[in-house]
Design a protein around this motif. Structure first.
Motif, short mmCIF file in Angstrom:
data_model
loop_
_atom_site.label_atom_id
_atom_site.label_comp_id
_atom_site.label_asym_id
_atom_site.label_seq_id
_atom_site.Cartn_x
_atom_site.Cartn_y
_atom_site.Cartn_z
N SER A 188 47.65 43.95 46.37
CA SER A 188 48.77 43.02 46.32
C SER A 188 49.27 42.68 47.72
CB SER A 188 49.90 43.62 45.48
OG SER A 188 50.98 42.73 45.40
N SER B 146 49.26 43.12 32.84
CA SER B 146 48.96 41.68 32.90
C SER B 146 50.21 40.84 32.78
CB SER B 146 48.00 41.29 31.79
OG SER B 146 46.77 41.93 31.98
N ASP C 32 40.68 39.50 39.90
CA ASP C 32 41.78 38.69 39.39
C ASP C 32 42.83 39.46 38.60
OD1 ASP C 32 40.11 39.12 37.28
OD2 ASP C 32 40.16 37.07 36.54
N ASN C 33 42.61 40.72 38.34
CA ASN C 33 43.64 41.54 37.70
C ASN C 33 43.34 43.02 37.94
OD1 ASN C 33 41.96 42.61 35.57
ND2 ASN C 33 42.15 40.65 34.52
N SER D 205 52.68 40.36 39.02
CA SER D 205 54.04 39.84 39.05
C SER D 205 55.08 40.93 38.81
CB SER D 205 54.20 38.74 38.00
OG SER D 205 53.94 39.26 36.71
N THR E 177 46.60 38.22 43.51
CA THR E 177 47.77 37.33 43.49
C THR E 177 48.41 37.23 42.11
OG1 THR E 177 46.34 35.44 43.11
CG2 THR E 177 46.89 35.96 45.40
N THR E 178 47.81 37.84 41.11
CA THR E 178 48.33 37.70 39.75
C THR E 178 49.33 38.79 39.38
OG1 THR E 178 46.48 38.96 38.86
CG2 THR E 178 46.24 36.56 38.93
#
Length: 140
Positions: free
Chosen positions: A86, A140, A25-26, A95, A92-93
């Motif tokens: 990615s 993050s 998740d990251n 940005s 998906t986190t």
């Protein structure tokens, strides 16, 4: 026995925790593991092969060649994994745009390169911890 309980054992522990806690998740786990595996691994290989005549003035165990190998390998591995995760949609986190991601990973790679040079502590612990903490704050 001492060597087996040192680097390889610590590597397995760091890899396990990074995978379980952060992998999907990251970028914290990806960064921690790739800094240690690619950066520290290549620093050892290249430093032993090409570092005999370019030791740092403050350490007879660390070489400029090994440090350059650490930085380049850590950056390429981390940026490559982040981009791939990615692109495939597995992460998906994320940005950040590509340029910002590259700059952030370069700074993290540089910090981990410096940490690997420190004459105290075990870099099998300090490198992934610093890489993970910086990734958590910067990516993050």
């Amino acid at each position: 026995v001492k060597e087996a309980l040192g680097g390889p054992f610590v590597y397995c522990i760091i890899f396990l925790f990074s995978t379980v806690l952060f992998w999907r998740d990251n970028l914290t786990g990806v960064t921690a593991v790739s800094m240690m595996a690619a950066g520290d691994g290549m620093a050892d290989i290249i430093g032993r092969r090409f570092g005999a005549n370019n030791k740092w003035w403050f350490s007879d165990r660390k070489s400029v060649a090994g440090s350059v190998a650490f930085f380049v390998s850590a950056f390429v591995a981390t940026f490559g994994l982040a981009s791939w995760l990615s692109y495939t949609g597995a992460l998906t986190t994320l940005s950040m745009n590509t340029a910002s991601l590259a700059v952030s990973i370069a700074w993290i790679s540089l910090a981990c390169t410096v940490v690997e040079l420190l004459p105290f502590g075990d870099d099998n612990w300090t490198v992934p911890i610093v890489g993970g903490v910086l990734a958590e704050t910067m990516l993050s």
